[in-house]
Design a protein around this motif. Structure first.
Motif, PDB file in Angstrom:
ATOM      1  N   GLY A 271       0.771  -1.262  -0.106  1.00  0.00           N
ATOM      2  CA  GLY A 271       0.195  -0.033  -0.096  1.00  0.00           C
ATOM      3  C   GLY A 271       0.905   1.353  -0.068  1.00  0.00           C
ATOM      4  N   ALA A 272       2.351   1.132   0.081  1.00  0.00           N
ATOM      5  CA  ALA A 272       3.000   2.396   0.041  1.00  0.00           C
ATOM      6  C   ALA A 272       2.678   3.039  -1.372  1.00  0.00           C
ATOM      7  N   ILE A 273       2.830   4.436  -1.341  1.00  0.00           N
ATOM      8  CA  ILE A 273       2.232   5.242  -2.573  1.00  0.00           C
ATOM      9  C   ILE A 273       3.493   5.806  -3.162  1.00  0.00           C
ATOM     10  N   PHE A 274       3.505   5.669  -4.407  1.00  0.00           N
ATOM     11  CA  PHE A 274       4.621   6.021  -5.264  1.00  0.00           C
ATOM     12  C   PHE A 274       3.965   7.500  -6.214  1.00  0.00           C
ATOM     13  N   ASP A 275       4.973   8.177  -6.541  1.00  0.00           N
ATOM     14  CA  ASP A 275       4.472   9.206  -7.527  1.00  0.00           C
ATOM     15  C   ASP A 275       4.006   8.842  -8.978  1.00  0.00           C
ATOM     16  N   ARG A 276       4.769   7.532  -9.207  1.00  0.00           N
ATOM     17  CA  ARG A 276       4.426   7.431 -10.488  1.00  0.00           C
ATOM     18  C   ARG A 276       4.755   5.819 -10.456  1.00  0.00           C
ATOM     19  N   VAL A 277       4.255   4.976 -11.200  1.00  0.00           N
ATOM     20  CA  VAL A 277       4.359   3.626 -11.584  1.00  0.00           C
ATOM     21  C   VAL A 277       4.547   3.133 -13.106  1.00  0.00           C
ATOM     22  N   VAL A 278       5.359   2.431 -13.236  1.00  0.00           N
ATOM     23  CA  VAL A 278       5.559   1.954 -14.413  1.00  0.00           C
ATOM     24  C   VAL A 278       5.749   0.571 -14.730  1.00  0.00           C
ATOM     25  N   GLU A 279       4.924  -0.182 -15.517  1.00  0.00           N
ATOM     26  CA  GLU A 279       5.015  -1.639 -15.635  1.00  0.00           C
ATOM     27  C   GLU A 279       5.568  -2.279 -16.785  1.00  0.00           C
ATOM     28  N   LEU A 280       6.328  -2.958 -16.642  1.00  0.00           N
ATOM     29  CA  LEU A 280       6.837  -3.859 -17.995  1.00  0.00           C
ATOM     30  C   LEU A 280       6.538  -5.221 -17.983  1.00  0.00           C
ATOM     31  N   ASP A 281       6.309  -6.055 -18.889  1.00  0.00           N
ATOM     32  CA  ASP A 281       5.996  -7.398 -18.937  1.00  0.00           C
ATOM     33  C   ASP A 281       7.388  -8.057 -19.215  1.00  0.00           C
TER      34      ASP A 281
END
Ligand code: SF4
Lengths: 468, 212
Positions: A271-281
């Motif tokens: 549940g930690a909050i990040f300013d931005r999240v990027v996901e890669l497969d």
């Protein structure tokens, strides 16, 4: 409140908060090398200041040292003076931990920190060197600084800093065979760009990152700076702890267990909050090769050199055209048709034992192509070199036509004699393909050790998956 | 730290993104153990036609006539107008040293690499971030106006085209005050010496292995 790893590291090092949102941050480990330290030591002397905590320093000479025999010392007088200046400063200021040019443990500063157990989870680690981000692989807050800040840390053990924004890069899934940590990080930079991480501290997470060895995590964090982020980090886990157990500068005995107990908390809370999240497969990442003069100019090995006239943004198009001209490449050329002149396996990105094992696995029983003028392996440290020799890797490389060198930065930036000549094309496991980085006019293509080995054998870029 | 309050000067364009510190000052010049003498090798590979090495007399080297800083209209420039991610790459403080010793006092760009940005302040070289459209507009004005000068006032946080538009910029308060007053930042941190020692005592209890 749920905290991210970065929040935890930041909070644990705040000495004093200023009204404008900056803080005085305590620095646990200060790595020092010969290029960015002389002016800092001189500044201390001029101002009559002392080192605040000499035990925080681990120093080595890596950028200027020759990778051929060191019996004769350093031929270039200016390089020699820089290394001798470090020797003299270490003596004068009484720094106890120094791996000078002829020490068996000498090596690239970012390789020897972890190797010696001098980089530990929960630490703040700085160095006058942008690739300090490497040490974030140990759940440390590690970042590069300039020479004025080197002096600041020497004198105060602190830095004035402002908390960065946080960026979570989650890479999920299992990578395919022949796809490495280097390919993951090049794919990340290809996706977010060289300024994508500017102003952020990156946490690399996800099953593909957890699956990496410590060496692989170091490779990924090493190039966080190439995505514009000063710091990259990975949560601590049992691999982190296992890597550190028994290392000379790590705590020993019950102290180690006590430390490990704390280190296990160094991860982002649910549940930690990040300013931005990027996901890669991870499953769709293929072996990567850069084609241009910035690490973001990257494609997979079965791709082609891109075509600038398909780019709509004029600033980008012009940068592509300039890069292609510098690199001597035509738009649309398949990457696998591009011939190379030299191969460099080394640098703080990929010169650890695992990298050398992987490259040796590809070259074993084969020989470098006739058009390859020079293929060199430069281990990251004296200890890596010795380990590799005990496993017979040197023999494999030598039999394949590679040169087997002494440890240092070498042709990653060519401050010593190892460089490209104008127009030469190099398959390099280092981290920067900037114009002139490996020698004026030299053309650098970044790739993994396996891919560099495959290129050496084929004489052009080649898909290592077809060789394995 | 060097003082910076305000400045008016001729502007030169560096019209490419991602200018890295290897380009600003190539590695062979990093072998110097001094803080000075870097200005003559600023952008060495772009600026000269031949290959530069330390110790060479640069006044005899052939200049690249196409390189922007060699063009007559930009001679004597003290303000550099740049594109995004200026100063990326290596942490070498030799980059701001070279820019400053060449004569630059201010760099305006849509974004800077973090370490370079920090290093500039330490040397009294002011990096100013403006929005991308504002920088685009300044580039247009610059190309259309030979001899364009900009006025920069740090106290008021503005960049002004004399007699025309002005742009406000943000700067962290401690950096601004350090520049305006020429504070010795190490000296300032040392004023907190008691707090640093108290911190070390507390930390030593929690993580004794850090200090062994
Ligand atoms: S190996 Fe290259 S990137 Fe790493 S510290 Fe040395 S010069 Fe810098």
């Amino acid at each position: 409140m749920a905290q991210s790893l970065y929040d935890k590291l930041w909070d644990a090092h705040r000495v004093h908060d200023e009204a404008d949102g900056t803080a005085l941050i305590y620095i646990d480990r200060h790595l020092v090398h010969e290029v960015t330290s002389p002016q800092a030591f001189e500044g201390l002397e001029i101002n009559g200041r002392k080192l605040w905590r000499i035990n925080s320093i681990v120093a080595t000479a890596d950028h200027n040292v020759p990778t051929t025999s060191r019996k004769e010392g350093i031929a270039d007088a200016i390089s020699r003076l820089q290394v001798e200046t470090l020797d003299a400063n270490i003596k004068k200021f009484g720094v106890p931990v120094y791996f000078g040019m002829n020490d068996a443990r000498q090596g690239i500063v970012h390789v020897i920190g972890p190797e010696q157990g001098a980089t530990l989870p929960g630490m703040t680690v700085v160095c006058g060197d942008s690739h300090t981000s490497t040490h974030g692989a140990f759940a440390a807050l590690a970042f590069g600084i300039g020479t004025s800040e080197v002096e600041h840390v020497m004198a105060t053990q602190c830095l004035v800093a402002k908390k960065s924004k946080s960026l979570l890069i989650r890479v999920e899934g299992q990578v395919g065979c022949g796809v490495t940590a280097k390919d993951i990080v090049l794919a990340i930079i290809g996706k977010i760009g060289t300024a994508g991480g500017t102003g952020y501290a990156i946490e690399f997470a996800g099953s593909a990152v957890r699956a990496l060895s410590m060496e692989g995590r170091m490779t990924v964090c090493n190039m966080a700076i190439e995505a514009g982020a000063r710091a990259g980090m990975v949560a601590a886990d049992e691999k982190t702890i296992a890597y550190l157990r028994g290392r000379p500068h790590a705590p020993q005995g019950t102290m180690f267990e006590q430390a490990a107990y704390y280190w296990r908390t160094l991860k982002s809370d649910d549940g930690a909050i990040f300013d931005r999240v990027v996901e890669l497969d991870a499953r769709i990442i293929e072996p990567q090769v850069t084609w241009g003069t910035s690490p973001e100019m990257v494609v997979s090995i079965d791709g082609n050199v891109p075509e600038p006239n398909k780019e709509s943004d004029p600033v980008k198009r012009e940068a592509m055209e300039r890069a292609l001209q510098y690199m001597g490449l035509n738009p649309g050329t398949p990457m696998a048709q591009i011939k190379i002149d030299k191969v460099f396996i080394g640098s703080c990105t990929n010169s650890r034992i695992e990298d050398l094992r992987a490259a040796a696995g590809v070259v074993k029983g084969r020989h470098i192509a006739a058009n390859v003028k020079l293929a060199m392996v430069v281990p990251g440290s004296g200890l890596v070199k010795r380990q590799a020799e005990s496993e017979g890797l040197d023999k494999i490389f030598l039999a394949a036509g590679f040169e087997w060198r002494e440890p240092g930065c070498s042709m990653c930036l060519g401050m010593n004699d190892d460089r490209l000549s104008p127009g030469e094309r190099c398959a390099s496991t280092s981290n920067r393909n900037f114009e002139g980085r490996q020698g004026a006019g030299g053309r650098t293509h970044l790739l993994s050790p396996e891919m560099a080995a495959a290129a050496a054998i084929a004489g052009r870029f080649a898909d290592v998956r077809q060789i394995l | 730290m060097k003082v910076f309050r305000s400045h008016t000067g001729l502007v030169a364009p560096m019209d490419r993104a991602n200018v890295d510190t290897d380009a600003i000052i190539p590695k062979q010049f990093l072998k110097s153990i001094k803080r000075s003498g870097f200005g003559q090798n600023l952008f060495d590979e772009w600026r000269y036609m031949d290959h530069g090495e330390p110790g060479v007399d640069n006044t005899r080297r052939p200049l690249n006539p196409n390189f922007v800083l060699n063009q007559a209209r930009y001679l004597g420039a003290t303000v550099l107008l740049a594109r995004k991610n200026f100063g990326c790459g290596s942490s070498r403080e030799h980059a701001p040293w070279a820019l400053q010793q060449f004569g630059f006092k201010v760099i305006v760009a849509p974004s800077f690499a973090d370490i370079f940005f920090n290093n500039c302040f330490k040397n009294g070289l002011l990096p100013i971030v403006l929005a991308e459209p504002e920088v685009n507009q300044l580039f247009d004005t610059l190309f259309a106006t030979p001899g364009l000068k900009l006025h920069i006032d740090l106290a008021r946080q503005v960049v002004e085209v004399p007699g025309a538009e002005s742009y406000r910029f943000e700067v962290e308060e401690h950096r601004k005050q350090s520049l305006l007053n020429g504070w010795d930042e190490i000296g300032l941190s040392l004023l907190q010496a008691d707090k640093i020692r108290a911190y070390e005592v507390a930390r030593q209890i929690k993580e004794p292995w850090i200090f062994s």
